[in-house]
Design a protein around this motif. Structure first.
Motif, PDB file in Angstrom:
ATOM      1  N   LEU A   1       0.801  -1.224   0.000  1.00 51.88           N
ATOM      2  CA  LEU A   1       0.000   0.000   0.000  1.00 51.88           C
ATOM      3  C   LEU A   1       0.834   1.276   0.000  1.00 51.88           C
ATOM      4  O   LEU A   1       0.355   2.326  -0.425  1.00 51.88           O
ATOM      5  N   PHE A   2       2.081   1.175   0.464  1.00 48.42           N
ATOM      6  CA  PHE A   2       2.867   2.396   0.635  1.00 48.42           C
ATOM      7  C   PHE A   2       4.248   2.310  -0.027  1.00 48.42           C
ATOM      8  O   PHE A   2       4.527   3.032  -0.982  1.00 48.42           O
ATOM      9  N   LEU A   3       5.106   1.447   0.466  1.00 45.47           N
ATOM     10  CA  LEU A   3       6.497   1.432   0.010  1.00 45.47           C
ATOM     11  C   LEU A   3       6.636   1.165  -1.478  1.00 45.47           C
ATOM     12  O   LEU A   3       7.474   1.788  -2.148  1.00 45.47           O
ATOM     13  N   ASP A   4       5.825   0.267  -2.013  1.00 43.71           N
ATOM     14  CA  ASP A   4       5.926  -0.055  -3.442  1.00 43.71           C
ATOM     15  C   ASP A   4       5.499   1.102  -4.337  1.00 43.71           C
ATOM     16  O   ASP A   4       5.735   1.069  -5.548  1.00 43.71           O
ATOM     17  N   GLN A   5       4.900   2.134  -3.762  1.00 46.91           N
ATOM     18  CA  GLN A   5       4.456   3.294  -4.537  1.00 46.91           C
ATOM     19  C   GLN A   5       5.546   4.359  -4.645  1.00 46.91           C
ATOM     20  O   GLN A   5       5.365   5.368  -5.327  1.00 46.91           O
ATOM     21  N   LEU A   6       6.663   4.160  -3.944  1.00 47.72           N
ATOM     22  CA  LEU A   6       7.724   5.169  -3.873  1.00 47.72           C
ATOM     23  C   LEU A   6       8.994   4.687  -4.562  1.00 47.72           C
ATOM     24  O   LEU A   6       9.325   3.501  -4.512  1.00 47.72           O
ATOM     25  N   THR A   7       9.717   5.632  -5.140  1.00 46.85           N
ATOM     26  CA  THR A   7      11.051   5.319  -5.655  1.00 46.85           C
ATOM     27  C   THR A   7      12.028   5.337  -4.476  1.00 46.85           C
ATOM     28  O   THR A   7      11.700   5.831  -3.387  1.00 46.85           O
ATOM     29  N   ALA A   8      13.223   4.856  -4.707  1.00 46.83           N
ATOM     30  CA  ALA A   8      14.245   4.870  -3.648  1.00 46.83           C
ATOM     31  C   ALA A   8      14.556   6.304  -3.223  1.00 46.83           C
ATOM     32  O   ALA A   8      14.707   6.577  -2.029  1.00 46.83           O
ATOM     33  N   ASP A   9      14.636   7.222  -4.174  1.00 49.41           N
ATOM     34  CA  ASP A   9      14.906   8.629  -3.841  1.00 49.41           C
ATOM     35  C   ASP A   9      13.755   9.230  -3.031  1.00 49.41           C
ATOM     36  O   ASP A   9      13.985   9.991  -2.088  1.00 49.41           O
ATOM     37  N   GLU A  10      12.518   8.930  -3.424  1.00 46.49           N
ATOM     38  CA  GLU A  10      11.365   9.436  -2.683  1.00 46.49           C
ATOM     39  C   GLU A  10      11.344   8.883  -1.262  1.00 46.49           C
ATOM     40  O   GLU A  10      11.023   9.610  -0.319  1.00 46.49           O
TER      41      GLU A  10
ATOM     42  N   ALA B   1      13.926  10.757   0.760  1.00 47.75           N
ATOM     43  CA  ALA B   1      13.449  12.116   1.037  1.00 47.75           C
ATOM     44  C   ALA B   1      12.368  12.088   2.108  1.00 47.75           C
ATOM     45  O   ALA B   1      12.366  12.921   3.025  1.00 47.75           O
ATOM     46  N   LEU B   2      11.456  11.139   2.004  1.00 48.44           N
ATOM     47  CA  LEU B   2      10.395  11.013   3.006  1.00 48.44           C
ATOM     48  C   LEU B   2      10.990  10.744   4.389  1.00 48.44           C
ATOM     49  O   LEU B   2      10.552  11.341   5.379  1.00 48.44           O
ATOM     50  N   ALA B   3      11.969   9.880   4.458  1.00 47.54           N
ATOM     51  CA  ALA B   3      12.611   9.588   5.745  1.00 47.54           C
ATOM     52  C   ALA B   3      13.270  10.837   6.316  1.00 47.54           C
ATOM     53  O   ALA B   3      13.138  11.132   7.511  1.00 47.54           O
ATOM     54  N   GLU B   4      13.975  11.582   5.481  1.00 44.03           N
ATOM     55  CA  GLU B   4      14.639  12.810   5.941  1.00 44.03           C
ATOM     56  C   GLU B   4      13.621  13.832   6.438  1.00 44.03           C
ATOM     57  O   GLU B   4      13.818  14.446   7.492  1.00 44.03           O
TER      58      GLU B   4
END
Length: 154
Positions: free
Chosen positions: A126-135, A138-141
């Motif tokens: 639902l969440f992680l697979d929707q994001l690129t590694a860079d995204e 950035a989200l973590a930061e």
């Protein structure tokens, strides 16, 4: 105090409302899946995760409440329900007669062990697979920076 409100711009409002909608929908969906698939409420899961994160599986009520950002009364009531279901036990604090520890039981460990793979799979799809590694980076930061600010203001 409201004389000079720094209103959100259209872009800020869009970003904020999108984030709130994401949070509400994602947390709601994860809670529903968790309850349906494992029988654990999301609050149960949060308590059990916190207890499994500490080496001896025990944490003072007040520390657990602080970690989850819950009021003391909510924590006490919720732990009482979990105690009745055998997921946690209450241990009195020898050093402080007013304090108590929540301790994960074997049934609690079994419940979290069964629920965790389902939860992780749902978080991933639902969440992680929707994001690129860079995204994701950035989200973590961003998340760390905002949480650090909240912790400073606590």
């Amino acid at each position: 105090m409201t004389d000079r409100v720094n209103w959100l711009t259209a872009e800020e409002q869009h970003a904020w409302r999108s984030f709130v909608r994401l949070h509400e929908r994602l947390i709601g969906r994860l809670a529903h899946l968790l309850q349906t698939e494992s029988g654990l409420a999301s609050a149960d899961y949060a308590v059990l995760v916190n207890l499994t994160d500490v080496p001896d599986g025990r944490q003072r009520y007040q520390d657990l409440a602080r970690a989850l950002e819950w009021e003391k009364s909510r924590m006490s009531h919720h732990l009482a329900r979990m105690i009745r279901r055998g997921l946690v036990a209450r241990e009195e604090c020898a050093e402080d007669g007013r304090g108590a520890f929540a301790v994960i039981t074997e049934a609690g460990r079994e419940a979290i062990a069964a629920a965790a793979p389902l939860h992780v799979q749902a978080v991933r799809s639902l969440f992680l697979d929707q994001l690129t590694a860079d995204e994701l980076r950035a989200l973590a930061e961003i998340s760390v920076r905002v949480v650090d600010t909240l912790d400073e203001d606590a």
